[in-house]
Scaffold this motif. Structure first.
Motif, PDB file in Angstrom:
ATOM      1  N   ALA A   1      46.269  47.081  32.491  1.00 51.07           N
ATOM      2  CA  ALA A   1      47.523  46.599  33.083  1.00 51.07           C
ATOM      3  C   ALA A   1      47.264  45.926  34.425  1.00 51.07           C
ATOM      4  CB  ALA A   1      48.499  47.756  33.256  1.00 51.07           C
ATOM      5  N   ALA A   2      46.357  46.482  35.216  1.00 54.02           N
ATOM      6  CA  ALA A   2      46.033  45.893  36.521  1.00 54.02           C
ATOM      7  C   ALA A   2      45.359  44.534  36.366  1.00 54.02           C
ATOM      8  CB  ALA A   2      45.131  46.841  37.316  1.00 54.02           C
ATOM      9  N   VAL A   3      44.487  44.399  35.371  1.00 54.47           N
ATOM     10  CA  VAL A   3      43.817  43.119  35.128  1.00 54.47           C
ATOM     11  C   VAL A   3      44.822  42.079  34.651  1.00 54.47           C
ATOM     12  CG1 VAL A   3      42.100  41.956  33.692  1.00 54.47           C
ATOM     13  CG2 VAL A   3      41.555  44.141  34.720  1.00 54.47           C
ATOM     14  N   ALA A   4      45.742  42.474  33.778  1.00 58.56           N
ATOM     15  CA  ALA A   4      46.787  41.553  33.314  1.00 58.56           C
ATOM     16  C   ALA A   4      47.662  41.114  34.492  1.00 58.56           C
ATOM     17  CB  ALA A   4      47.636  42.212  32.231  1.00 58.56           C
ATOM     18  N   HIS A   5      48.013  42.059  35.361  1.00 52.89           N
ATOM     19  CA  HIS A   5      48.797  41.747  36.558  1.00 52.89           C
ATOM     20  C   HIS A   5      48.048  40.766  37.440  1.00 52.89           C
ATOM     21  CE1 HIS A   5      49.550  42.500  40.866  1.00 52.89           C
ATOM     22  NE2 HIS A   5      50.806  42.415  40.504  1.00 52.89           N
ATOM     23  N   ASP A   6      46.789  41.036  37.697  1.00 52.37           N
ATOM     24  CA  ASP A   6      45.976  40.155  38.544  1.00 52.37           C
ATOM     25  C   ASP A   6      45.928  38.735  37.985  1.00 52.37           C
ATOM     26  OD1 ASP A   6      45.436  42.309  40.141  1.00 52.37           O
ATOM     27  OD2 ASP A   6      43.308  42.429  39.637  1.00 52.37           O
ATOM     28  N   THR A   7      45.770  38.633  36.671  1.00 54.24           N
ATOM     29  CA  THR A   7      45.698  37.317  36.043  1.00 54.24           C
ATOM     30  C   THR A   7      47.007  36.562  36.235  1.00 54.24           C
ATOM     31  OG1 THR A   7      44.129  38.144  34.421  1.00 54.24           O
ATOM     32  CG2 THR A   7      45.271  36.101  33.870  1.00 54.24           C
ATOM     33  N   ALA A   8      48.123  37.235  36.012  1.00 57.02           N
ATOM     34  CA  ALA A   8      49.429  36.585  36.177  1.00 57.02           C
ATOM     35  C   ALA A   8      49.650  36.161  37.623  1.00 57.02           C
ATOM     36  CB  ALA A   8      50.540  37.528  35.717  1.00 57.02           C
ATOM     37  N   VAL A   9      49.367  37.039  38.575  1.00 53.26           N
ATOM     38  CA  VAL A   9      49.548  36.702  39.990  1.00 53.26           C
ATOM     39  C   VAL A   9      48.649  35.537  40.378  1.00 53.26           C
ATOM     40  CG1 VAL A   9      49.170  37.542  42.359  1.00 53.26           C
ATOM     41  CG2 VAL A   9      50.331  38.976  40.692  1.00 53.26           C
ATOM     42  N   TYR A  10      47.422  35.554  39.885  1.00 48.95           N
ATOM     43  CA  TYR A  10      46.470  34.498  40.205  1.00 48.95           C
ATOM     44  C   TYR A  10      46.977  33.132  39.756  1.00 48.95           C
ATOM     45  CZ  TYR A  10      41.918  32.253  40.672  1.00 48.95           C
ATOM     46  OH  TYR A  10      40.891  31.421  41.026  1.00 48.95           O
ATOM     47  N   PHE A  11      47.482  33.066  38.538  1.00 49.89           N
ATOM     48  CA  PHE A  11      47.974  31.789  38.025  1.00 49.89           C
ATOM     49  C   PHE A  11      49.322  31.394  38.626  1.00 49.89           C
ATOM     50  CE2 PHE A  11      44.813  32.457  34.667  1.00 49.89           C
ATOM     51  CZ  PHE A  11      44.234  31.200  34.675  1.00 49.89           C
ATOM     52  N   LEU A  12      50.139  32.347  38.996  1.00 52.92           N
ATOM     53  CA  LEU A  12      51.446  32.033  39.575  1.00 52.92           C
ATOM     54  C   LEU A  12      51.366  31.698  41.060  1.00 52.92           C
ATOM     55  CD1 LEU A  12      53.606  34.741  37.803  1.00 52.92           C
ATOM     56  CD2 LEU A  12      53.572  32.279  37.328  1.00 52.92           C
ATOM     57  N   CYS A  13      50.423  32.328  41.771  1.00 52.13           N
ATOM     58  CA  CYS A  13      50.354  32.161  43.230  1.00 52.13           C
ATOM     59  C   CYS A  13      49.220  31.264  43.697  1.00 52.13           C
ATOM     60  CB  CYS A  13      50.226  33.521  43.903  1.00 52.13           C
ATOM     61  SG  CYS A  13      51.650  34.569  43.644  1.00 52.13           S
ATOM     62  N   GLY A  14      48.346  30.851  42.820  1.00 49.63           N
ATOM     63  CA  GLY A  14      47.251  29.975  43.218  1.00 49.63           C
ATOM     64  C   GLY A  14      45.941  30.711  43.370  1.00 49.63           C
ATOM     65  N   CYS A  15      44.969  30.010  43.877  1.00 47.97           N
ATOM     66  CA  CYS A  15      43.617  30.552  44.013  1.00 47.97           C
ATOM     67  C   CYS A  15      43.606  31.776  44.911  1.00 47.97           C
ATOM     68  CB  CYS A  15      42.681  29.493  44.579  1.00 47.97           C
ATOM     69  SG  CYS A  15      42.543  28.056  43.526  1.00 47.97           S
ATOM     70  N   ALA A  16      42.956  32.816  44.461  1.00 48.77           N
ATOM     71  CA  ALA A  16      42.891  34.060  45.221  1.00 48.77           C
ATOM     72  C   ALA A  16      42.085  33.869  46.500  1.00 48.77           C
ATOM     73  CB  ALA A  16      42.251  35.155  44.370  1.00 48.77           C
ATOM     74  N   GLY A  17      42.657  34.304  47.590  1.00 46.32           N
ATOM     75  CA  GLY A  17      41.952  34.272  48.850  1.00 46.32           C
ATOM     76  C   GLY A  17      41.885  32.921  49.520  1.00 46.32           C
ATOM     77  N   ASP A  18      42.626  31.911  49.008  1.00 45.76           N
ATOM     78  CA  ASP A  18      42.542  30.587  49.623  1.00 45.76           C
ATOM     79  C   ASP A  18      43.526  30.414  50.775  1.00 45.76           C
ATOM     80  OD1 ASP A  18      44.981  30.285  48.377  1.00 45.76           O
ATOM     81  OD2 ASP A  18      44.465  28.426  47.351  1.00 45.76           O
ATOM     82  N   GLY A  19      44.346  31.422  51.005  1.00 46.92           N
ATOM     83  CA  GLY A  19      45.303  31.342  52.094  1.00 46.92           C
ATOM     84  C   GLY A  19      46.550  30.552  51.755  1.00 46.92           C
ATOM     85  N   GLY A  20      46.636  30.033  50.540  1.00 44.48           N
ATOM     86  CA  GLY A  20      47.805  29.254  50.159  1.00 44.48           C
ATOM     87  C   GLY A  20      48.492  29.851  48.957  1.00 44.48           C
ATOM     88  N   GLY A  21      49.583  29.254  48.566  1.00 46.46           N
ATOM     89  CA  GLY A  21      50.285  29.684  47.362  1.00 46.46           C
ATOM     90  C   GLY A  21      50.810  31.089  47.420  1.00 46.46           C
TER      91      GLY A  21
END
Length: 72
Positions: free
Chosen positions: A5-25
């Motif tokens: 469930a945590a991996v599925a959540h991470d994937t959704a957040v990553y695609f909805l909010c942009g690149c992880a750790g880039d400071g944007g999105g």
């Protein structure tokens, strides 16, 4: 399993909010459980996915993580 469930959540957040750790999105990196795992798998995404596509990808990733746990 909780990890799936945590991996599925991470994937959704990553695609909805942009690149992880880039400071944007919306700061997707701050909301992820497994930042390194998602960033290594997807890198920096280009074109945004539709909401339905994000749901589909997150579901597949969650099921794959669950299957890995079951076989281990």
């Amino acid at each position: 399993m909780p990890e799936a469930a945590a991996v599925a959540h991470d994937t959704a957040v990553y695609f909805l909010c942009g690149c992880a750790g880039d400071g944007g999105g919306g700061g997707g990196g701050r909301m992820l459980n497994f930042l390194e795992r998602v960033a290594a798998k997807y890198g920096c995404i280009g074109a945004p996915l539709s909401l339905r596509s994000v749901q589909r990808v997150a579901s597949h990733i969650g099921m794959a993580a669950d299957a890995q746990f079951v076989t281990a």
